[in-house]
Design a protein around this motif. Sequence first.
Motif, PDB file in Angstrom:
ATOM      1  N   LYS A   1      38.408 -29.037  24.357  1.00 48.02           N
ATOM      2  CA  LYS A   1      37.492 -28.480  25.350  1.00 48.02           C
ATOM      3  C   LYS A   1      38.219 -28.164  26.659  1.00 48.02           C
TER       4      LYS A   1
ATOM      5  N   LYS B   1      37.296  -9.642  27.754  1.00 45.60           N
ATOM      6  CA  LYS B   1      36.049  -9.227  27.114  1.00 45.60           C
ATOM      7  C   LYS B   1      36.223  -8.703  25.697  1.00 45.60           C
TER       8      LYS B   1
ATOM      9  N   ALA C   1      32.564 -22.531  19.011  1.00 46.83           N
ATOM     10  CA  ALA C   1      31.809 -21.696  19.954  1.00 46.83           C
ATOM     11  C   ALA C   1      30.351 -22.134  20.067  1.00 46.83           C
ATOM     12  N   LYS C   2      29.869 -22.867  19.080  1.00 49.27           N
ATOM     13  CA  LYS C   2      28.480 -23.339  19.101  1.00 49.27           C
ATOM     14  C   LYS C   2      28.315 -24.623  19.916  1.00 49.27           C
TER      15      LYS C   2
ATOM     16  N   PRO D   1      28.244 -26.349  23.351  1.00 48.20           N
ATOM     17  CA  PRO D   1      28.094 -25.900  24.746  1.00 48.20           C
ATOM     18  C   PRO D   1      29.305 -26.281  25.607  1.00 48.20           C
ATOM     19  N   GLY D   2      29.859 -25.282  26.292  1.00 49.37           N
ATOM     20  CA  GLY D   2      30.953 -25.532  27.221  1.00 49.37           C
ATOM     21  C   GLY D   2      32.326 -25.659  26.589  1.00 49.37           C
TER      22      GLY D   2
ATOM     23  N   TYR E   1      34.139 -23.312  25.009  1.00 56.56           N
ATOM     24  CA  TYR E   1      34.929 -22.126  25.327  1.00 56.56           C
ATOM     25  C   TYR E   1      34.338 -21.412  26.544  1.00 56.56           C
ATOM     26  N   HIS E   2      35.132 -20.566  27.156  1.00 53.48           N
ATOM     27  CA  HIS E   2      34.681 -19.642  28.182  1.00 53.48           C
ATOM     28  C   HIS E   2      33.633 -18.698  27.548  1.00 53.48           C
ATOM     29  N   PRO E   3      32.625 -18.242  28.316  1.00 57.68           N
ATOM     30  CA  PRO E   3      31.598 -17.346  27.757  1.00 57.68           C
ATOM     31  C   PRO E   3      32.154 -16.104  27.057  1.00 57.68           C
ATOM     32  N   PHE E   4      33.249 -15.523  27.576  1.00 56.05           N
ATOM     33  CA  PHE E   4      33.875 -14.384  26.897  1.00 56.05           C
ATOM     34  C   PHE E   4      34.297 -14.768  25.485  1.00 56.05           C
TER      35      PHE E   4
ATOM     36  N   VAL F   1      33.212 -17.307  23.589  1.00 57.36           N
ATOM     37  CA  VAL F   1      32.076 -17.661  22.722  1.00 57.36           C
ATOM     38  C   VAL F   1      31.577 -16.444  21.961  1.00 57.36           C
ATOM     39  N   LYS F   2      31.344 -15.361  22.686  1.00 57.83           N
ATOM     40  CA  LYS F   2      30.812 -14.151  22.062  1.00 57.83           C
ATOM     41  C   LYS F   2      31.761 -13.630  20.982  1.00 57.83           C
TER      42      LYS F   2
END
Length: 423
Positions: free
Chosen positions: A89, A217, A299-300, A302-303, A305-308, A310-311
């Motif tokens: 993490k 991104k 990625a599932k 919470p926290g 990975y960075h939001p970029f 995760v997607k």
Amino acid sequence: MKKTILLAVFASVSAFAQKTYIQCGNLIDTRNQKVLKDMTIVVEGNKITEVKNGLHKGEKTDNVIDLSKKFVMPGLIDMHVHIESQTAKDQFQKRIQYSEADIAFESQKYANVTLMAGFTTVRDLGGSNVNISLRNAINRGSVVGPRIFTSGKTIATTGGHGDPSNGIGTKLSLQEEASNGVVNSAEEARKAVRQRYQDGADWIKITATGGVLSIAKNGKGPQFQDDELNGLIATAKDYGFGVAAHAHGAEGMKRALRAGVTTIEHGSFLDDECIALFKEKGAYLVPTIIAGKTASDSAKIPGYYHPFVVKKALETGVLIQDAFARAYKAGVKICFGTDAGVFPHGYNAKEFMYMTEAGMPIMEALKAATITNAFVLGMENELGAIEAGKLADIVAIDDDPTKDVKALMKMSFVMKDGKVYKK
């Protein structure tokens, strides 16, 4: 005095002449994809000198290793690892805070775990020059780990996957040397290859497309222009390098294949044109299915990975096994590789489970992890099979992997270069 010298010489010659007889109840012949019953491997020094029918003991002075109840095979080869780090993490925070000395100490732990998992040889595709020093330390016998073929630092483009400044604010800066693999022209690409040669790398690694775990991104767009790729790969060939190209997206994959890369790593969004180019150019796919699945699972959380990230992880991770299945069924050449470090080191053999789920028979998967990988590394005369003249890289498991692929996760014997590390 003369007598003492003669005795010392006699003792050294006797020790050198001592052989090790490894009795194998089941010997997996990865070249011919079959299991041989009751065979004996004879090892002298770091090489296999003979493979004999039956269970033999040799002379009284020889060593005997009884693997008569086990399944014995060549040491496994993983063509895609990152032995300097491991998923966590706080991994991005560590990348900023850790010095090269910190990385070096961590990498020794991961190297040891990898060897104990039965992977006696790995190709490390991207880290720092710690990779090169670790390889040398292992070769000297100072550190326990697999035989390493390393690319040193990845060659990337500004902002692309592999640019070490991604995710770092403008108030912080990296030493110039840290970014010597970031290129933006054909000339800079050629210079970066030459720098890898000076550093002592064995391979060249490029990031032909965006990636999943970089803080950017786009995870699949192409990131090198054709002139950059052509200059880079022509220079790599001049210096005797093979080129591994990280590539998720189809367009970047096609550019890399047309330019002449040796291997494509991941291949998540490959299409029919990519498959045709693989076959036309004779390139190999290194699928890394376990990495895609692990990143998707992480990625599932919470926290984690960075939001970029995760997607991208959720989008890409679910595709990678299917991409492998389509490539394999179409006749694309496959290397075994995992992207270890994206998942915890030591679980490399789990990739065999995912490969067989996707339709590759286990004996073919084992061949990919031995015979095929040794050939791509240019080590087909030294590695990949249990045959006279090859290096004594030998591993064993308790159960039959052709009946239960999970058996490969429990390595009970490891010999590398004629030395036993696990028994």
